[in-house]
Design a protein around this motif. Structure first.
Motif, PDB file in Angstrom:
ATOM      1  N   LEU A  49       0.857  -0.940  -0.061  1.00 32.69           N
ATOM      2  CA  LEU A  49       0.113   0.058  -0.040  1.00 32.69           C
ATOM      3  C   LEU A  49       0.692   1.402   0.288  1.00 32.69           C
ATOM      4  O   LEU A  49       0.452   2.230  -0.803  1.00 32.69           O
ATOM      5  CB  LEU A  49      -0.922  -0.044   1.338  1.00 32.69           C
ATOM      6  CG  LEU A  49      -1.903  -0.689   1.051  1.00 32.69           C
ATOM      7  CD1 LEU A  49      -2.870  -0.956   2.502  1.00 32.69           C
ATOM      8  CD2 LEU A  49      -2.944  -0.707  -0.160  1.00 32.69           C
ATOM      9  N   GLU A  50       1.802   1.240   0.790  1.00 24.99           N
ATOM     10  CA  GLU A  50       3.072   2.453   0.836  1.00 24.99           C
ATOM     11  C   GLU A  50       3.592   2.634  -0.704  1.00 24.99           C
ATOM     12  O   GLU A  50       3.823   3.684  -0.907  1.00 24.99           O
ATOM     13  CB  GLU A  50       4.259   2.147   1.816  1.00 24.99           C
ATOM     14  CG  GLU A  50       3.827   2.137   3.176  1.00 24.99           C
ATOM     15  CD  GLU A  50       3.918   3.696   3.484  1.00 24.99           C
ATOM     16  OE1 GLU A  50       4.273   4.382   2.469  1.00 24.99           O
ATOM     17  OE2 GLU A  50       3.734   3.930   4.605  1.00 24.99           O
ATOM     18  N   LYS A  51       3.474   1.797  -1.662  1.00 26.37           N
ATOM     19  CA  LYS A  51       4.000   1.912  -2.962  1.00 26.37           C
ATOM     20  C   LYS A  51       3.001   2.659  -3.805  1.00 26.37           C
ATOM     21  O   LYS A  51       3.564   3.071  -4.853  1.00 26.37           O
ATOM     22  CB  LYS A  51       4.539   0.535  -3.575  1.00 26.37           C
ATOM     23  CG  LYS A  51       5.613   0.056  -2.677  1.00 26.37           C
ATOM     24  CD  LYS A  51       5.860  -1.459  -3.446  1.00 26.37           C
ATOM     25  CE  LYS A  51       7.021  -2.367  -2.357  1.00 26.37           C
ATOM     26  NZ  LYS A  51       7.303  -3.596  -3.058  1.00 26.37           N
ATOM     27  N   ASP A  52       1.926   2.881  -3.431  1.00 23.91           N
ATOM     28  CA  ASP A  52       0.900   3.434  -4.259  1.00 23.91           C
ATOM     29  C   ASP A  52       0.686   5.061  -3.997  1.00 23.91           C
ATOM     30  O   ASP A  52       0.488   5.337  -2.506  1.00 23.91           O
ATOM     31  CB  ASP A  52      -0.402   2.970  -4.060  1.00 23.91           C
ATOM     32  CG  ASP A  52      -1.392   3.471  -5.109  1.00 23.91           C
ATOM     33  OD1 ASP A  52      -1.643   3.146  -6.153  1.00 23.91           O
ATOM     34  OD2 ASP A  52      -2.263   4.238  -4.567  1.00 23.91           O
ATOM     35  N   GLN A  53       1.090   5.684  -4.808  1.00 27.21           N
ATOM     36  CA  GLN A  53       1.222   7.208  -4.511  1.00 27.21           C
ATOM     37  C   GLN A  53       0.041   7.882  -4.061  1.00 27.21           C
ATOM     38  O   GLN A  53      -0.006   8.657  -2.936  1.00 27.21           O
ATOM     39  CB  GLN A  53       1.639   7.836  -5.680  1.00 27.21           C
ATOM     40  CG  GLN A  53       1.931   9.353  -5.542  1.00 27.21           C
ATOM     41  CD  GLN A  53       2.974   9.685  -4.710  1.00 27.21           C
ATOM     42  OE1 GLN A  53       3.906   8.967  -4.367  1.00 27.21           O
ATOM     43  NE2 GLN A  53       3.050  10.857  -4.071  1.00 27.21           N
ATOM     44  N   HIS A  54      -1.169   7.582  -4.684  1.00 25.19           N
ATOM     45  CA  HIS A  54      -2.290   8.181  -4.369  1.00 25.19           C
ATOM     46  C   HIS A  54      -2.822   7.477  -2.829  1.00 25.19           C
ATOM     47  O   HIS A  54      -3.040   8.394  -2.048  1.00 25.19           O
ATOM     48  CB  HIS A  54      -3.629   7.406  -5.127  1.00 25.19           C
ATOM     49  CG  HIS A  54      -5.035   7.951  -4.717  1.00 25.19           C
ATOM     50  ND1 HIS A  54      -5.550   8.946  -5.001  1.00 25.19           N
ATOM     51  CD2 HIS A  54      -5.927   7.140  -3.826  1.00 25.19           C
ATOM     52  CE1 HIS A  54      -6.803   9.115  -4.501  1.00 25.19           C
ATOM     53  NE2 HIS A  54      -7.018   7.868  -3.667  1.00 25.19           N
ATOM     54  N   PHE A  55      -2.501   6.288  -2.536  1.00 24.28           N
ATOM     55  CA  PHE A  55      -2.894   5.905  -1.061  1.00 24.28           C
ATOM     56  C   PHE A  55      -1.921   6.606  -0.214  1.00 24.28           C
ATOM     57  O   PHE A  55      -2.417   6.733   0.806  1.00 24.28           O
ATOM     58  CB  PHE A  55      -2.839   4.383  -1.091  1.00 24.28           C
ATOM     59  CG  PHE A  55      -3.368   3.812   0.242  1.00 24.28           C
ATOM     60  CD1 PHE A  55      -4.809   3.317   0.335  1.00 24.28           C
ATOM     61  CD2 PHE A  55      -2.764   3.536   1.382  1.00 24.28           C
ATOM     62  CE1 PHE A  55      -5.370   2.826   1.448  1.00 24.28           C
ATOM     63  CE2 PHE A  55      -3.093   2.962   2.473  1.00 24.28           C
ATOM     64  CZ  PHE A  55      -4.366   2.627   2.611  1.00 24.28           C
ATOM     65  N   ARG A  56      -0.839   6.585  -0.632  1.00 23.49           N
ATOM     66  CA  ARG A  56       0.139   7.399   0.284  1.00 23.49           C
ATOM     67  C   ARG A  56      -0.145   8.870   0.799  1.00 23.49           C
ATOM     68  O   ARG A  56      -0.103   9.230   2.118  1.00 23.49           O
ATOM     69  CB  ARG A  56       1.660   7.176  -0.323  1.00 23.49           C
ATOM     70  CG  ARG A  56       2.644   7.501   0.695  1.00 23.49           C
ATOM     71  CD  ARG A  56       3.623   7.864  -0.070  1.00 23.49           C
ATOM     72  NE  ARG A  56       5.105   7.903   0.769  1.00 23.49           N
ATOM     73  CZ  ARG A  56       5.800   6.597   1.294  1.00 23.49           C
ATOM     74  NH1 ARG A  56       5.391   5.363   1.401  1.00 23.49           N
ATOM     75  NH2 ARG A  56       6.852   7.082   2.138  1.00 23.49           N
ATOM     76  N   GLU A  57      -0.606   9.548  -0.291  1.00 23.14           N
ATOM     77  CA  GLU A  57      -1.062  10.612  -0.147  1.00 23.14           C
ATOM     78  C   GLU A  57      -2.177  10.939   0.703  1.00 23.14           C
ATOM     79  O   GLU A  57      -2.421  11.813   1.748  1.00 23.14           O
ATOM     80  CB  GLU A  57      -1.470  11.468  -1.420  1.00 23.14           C
ATOM     81  CG  GLU A  57       0.039  11.745  -2.281  1.00 23.14           C
ATOM     82  CD  GLU A  57      -0.357  12.572  -3.577  1.00 23.14           C
ATOM     83  OE1 GLU A  57      -1.414  12.467  -3.815  1.00 23.14           O
ATOM     84  OE2 GLU A  57       0.741  12.542  -4.485  1.00 23.14           O
ATOM     85  N   LYS A  58      -3.031  10.036   0.715  1.00 18.21           N
ATOM     86  CA  LYS A  58      -4.389   9.976   1.545  1.00 18.21           C
ATOM     87  C   LYS A  58      -4.226   9.668   3.042  1.00 18.21           C
ATOM     88  O   LYS A  58      -4.711  10.240   3.813  1.00 18.21           O
ATOM     89  CB  LYS A  58      -5.442   8.915   0.986  1.00 18.21           C
ATOM     90  CG  LYS A  58      -6.043   9.366  -0.528  1.00 18.21           C
ATOM     91  CD  LYS A  58      -7.027  10.593  -0.310  1.00 18.21           C
ATOM     92  CE  LYS A  58      -7.787  11.126  -1.408  1.00 18.21           C
ATOM     93  NZ  LYS A  58      -8.698  12.164  -1.168  1.00 18.21           N
ATOM     94  N   LEU A  59      -3.212   8.909   3.056  1.00 13.42           N
ATOM     95  CA  LEU A  59      -2.809   8.373   4.421  1.00 13.42           C
ATOM     96  C   LEU A  59      -2.246   9.638   5.260  1.00 13.42           C
ATOM     97  O   LEU A  59      -2.626   9.717   6.250  1.00 13.42           O
ATOM     98  CB  LEU A  59      -1.667   7.277   4.172  1.00 13.42           C
ATOM     99  CG  LEU A  59      -1.110   7.068   5.591  1.00 13.42           C
ATOM    100  CD1 LEU A  59      -1.944   6.421   6.663  1.00 13.42           C
ATOM    101  CD2 LEU A  59       0.270   6.152   5.194  1.00 13.42           C
ATOM    102  N   HIS A  60      -1.408  10.234   4.656  1.00 14.64           N
ATOM    103  CA  HIS A  60      -0.661  11.476   5.289  1.00 14.64           C
ATOM    104  C   HIS A  60      -1.749  12.731   5.622  1.00 14.64           C
ATOM    105  O   HIS A  60      -1.393  13.421   6.457  1.00 14.64           O
ATOM    106  CB  HIS A  60       0.301  11.839   4.584  1.00 14.64           C
ATOM    107  CG  HIS A  60       1.509  10.945   4.233  1.00 14.64           C
ATOM    108  ND1 HIS A  60       2.610  11.093   3.363  1.00 14.64           N
ATOM    109  CD2 HIS A  60       1.841   9.818   5.054  1.00 14.64           C
ATOM    110  CE1 HIS A  60       3.355  10.056   3.681  1.00 14.64           C
ATOM    111  NE2 HIS A  60       2.824   9.416   4.555  1.00 14.64           N
ATOM    112  N   ASN A  61      -2.815  12.539   5.045  1.00 18.88           N
ATOM    113  CA  ASN A  61      -3.858  13.635   5.368  1.00 18.88           C
ATOM    114  C   ASN A  61      -5.101  12.922   6.025  1.00 18.88           C
ATOM    115  O   ASN A  61      -6.278  13.890   5.941  1.00 18.88           O
ATOM    116  CB  ASN A  61      -4.382  14.356   3.780  1.00 18.88           C
ATOM    117  CG  ASN A  61      -3.170  14.974   3.199  1.00 18.88           C
ATOM    118  OD1 ASN A  61      -2.505  15.692   3.904  1.00 18.88           O
ATOM    119  ND2 ASN A  61      -3.116  14.830   1.853  1.00 18.88           N
TER     120      ASN A  61
END
Length: 460
Positions: A49-61
């Motif tokens: 999941l960390e490798k997906d840019q979209h998911f990573r951005e949502k995670l941090h917000n």
């Protein structure tokens, strides 16, 4: 359990740990074992999941409450096809692993002939949707987050319970050992036990975990700095090993090493390293309860600085170590020994039952062997008649064939015979064949009676 190297950020979010703004260049890698039985599956899912840019951005917000409510899990629908395919594969591997574990447990318990309802047994594993074993869906991520959060919250409690059982078993074994000694040996053993307790308790003063004195000692001895120059913010940055702006549980526990070395030495007979780890856990829990104001299982820099201004930090109470706080009560010890006694009684009864079953099988085997011998004797007698070219009368030949058939039925159905059944065998008087009842044969008797004529039996 095998730990894997994973990015710190998502691991902490998934485990219920709040993260603030994170710079991509500040990501560090940590070695962290959650202790959960599905640790590897959890880590691999997080890794992809960390490798997906979209998911990573949502995670941090996304804040912690939204994660717990399942809002983050819904973002799974927008991750790349490659990541979704890999998550599907990981889930199938995990389901197969669980099925293998279920089968192995069944084999150990001796249920090889019992059909296994894997779907029913998989219900106990709440961290994945067992009704769909092929694809990783939003529900799977939601279950994984909630299960990991709940299980980690209970993990420390379970560790304390396991430690309590460990301590009670150690005391139980000591008492049982004393029962095997004579009076003089028992007295020596008791004296040695008390001597070891005194040696263990004879150690330098232990600083209150998280207090100014405790942190200054780390500052001086571990960091090699002047205690007069102690600065909380500098200390925090020095010991934030992965530089993420938080003290996690492992980083906190590392701060207590110097205190633990005052109490425990693996080279000393009187020091128990299992107890040392329990002491470390107690220290970490205490600091978390005092400093972690938002209960996210992390200590931020702000929380740490606020704690350093409290009276408890500057003028702490003395710290009571494990030898001053027995892990169990007398009542708990009594119940524990009663439970052990009941377990021993159940095992003994099971051993008796198994021995009875073995004796019965041996008895049935002896009966089968005896019947095989009589069958062999009957066949040999017929062979002798044939070799002499003497044909038995038709009526005798027919009855003999019937008896042979009965013998084979006995051989095939032997396991269904009980000790009270009537055994069928052959008794010969000349050339006449009778059925004989051997159910009442007494051990050591010279012979039995033939039925129905009552004539004495003879040897073929």
């Amino acid at each position: 359990m095998v730990a894997m190297l994973l990015p710190d950020s998502l691991l902490k979010e998934i485990l219920g740990l709040k993260m603030q703004s994170i710079n991509e260049n500040m990501l560090h890698y940590i070695m962290l074992d959650t202790g959960l039985h599905y640790d590897r599956y959890l880590r691999e899912v997080i890794d992809f999941l960390e490798k997906d840019q979209h998911f990573r951005e949502k995670l941090h917000n996304t804040d912690m409450e939204d994660i717990k409510e399942g809002k983050l899990a819904k973002e799974l629908d927008f991750v790349s096809h490659h990541v979704r395919t890999k998550l599907d594969e990981l889930k199938r591997q995990e389901v197969n692993r669980l099925r293998t574990l279920i089968k192995a447990k069944q084999d150990i318990e001796g249920g090889n002939d019992i059909a296994v309802d894997h779907q029913a047994l998989l219900k106990q594993f709440e961290y994945l949707n067992h009704m769909n074993p092929h694809t990783f869906e939003v529900d799977d991520l939601d279950r994984l987050i909630k299960s990991a959060t709940k299980d980690l919250e209970n993990y420390d409690k379970e560790r304390h319970e396991e430690f309590k059982k460990y301590e009670m078993m150690k005391e139980h074994d000591r008492r049982e050992h004393l029962k095997t000694l004579d009076d003089e040996e028992r007295k020596k053993e008791e004296e040695h036990y008390e001597e070891m307790k005194k040696k263990h308790a004879d150690h330098p003063k232990v600083n209150h975990p998280g207090s100014q004195n405790q942190l200054k000692e780390v500052w001086e001895e571990a960091d090699g700095l002047d205690p007069e120059d102690f600065d909380p913010k500098t200390f925090f940055n020095l010991h934030d090993a992965n530089g993420d702006g938080f003290f996690d549980e492992q980083e906190l526990e590392a701060l207590f090493t110097k205190e633990l070395e005052k109490i425990y030495d693996p080279a000393n007979e009187e020091d128990d390293m299992v107890e040392m780890e329990e002491e470390r856990l107690r220290m970490r829990e205490h600091v978390m309860n005092e400093v972690d104001s938002n209960k996210d299982r992390l200590v931020s820099l702000d929380e740490f600085l606020v704690a350093t201004k409290k009276k408890e930090f500057l003028e702490p109470d003395s710290w009571e170590t494990l030898e001053q706080n027995q892990a169990y009560t007398d009542e708990e010890m009594r119940e524990f020994e009663e439970h052990l006694a009941q377990q021993e009684q159940d095992l003994n009864q099971k051993a008796v039952d198994l021995q009875k079953q073995r004796d019965e099988l041996e008895r049935q085997q002896d009966q089968l062997n005896a019947q095989k011998i009589e069958l062999q004797q009957a066949v040999e007698h017929m062979e002798r008649l044939k070799s002499q070219k003497v044909e038995p009368p038709p009526e005798v030949h027919g009855e003999f064939q019937l008896h042979l058939f009965i013998f084979f039925l006995i051989k095939v159905k032997f396991n269904r015979l009980s000790s009270d059944n009537v055994k069928l065998c052959l008794c010969y008087r000349g050339r006449k064949c009778y059925r004989r009842d051997t159910s009442s044969r007494q051990s050591g008797a010279s012979g039995t009676r033939c039925a129905p004529t009552g004539e004495s039996c003879c040897t073929p």
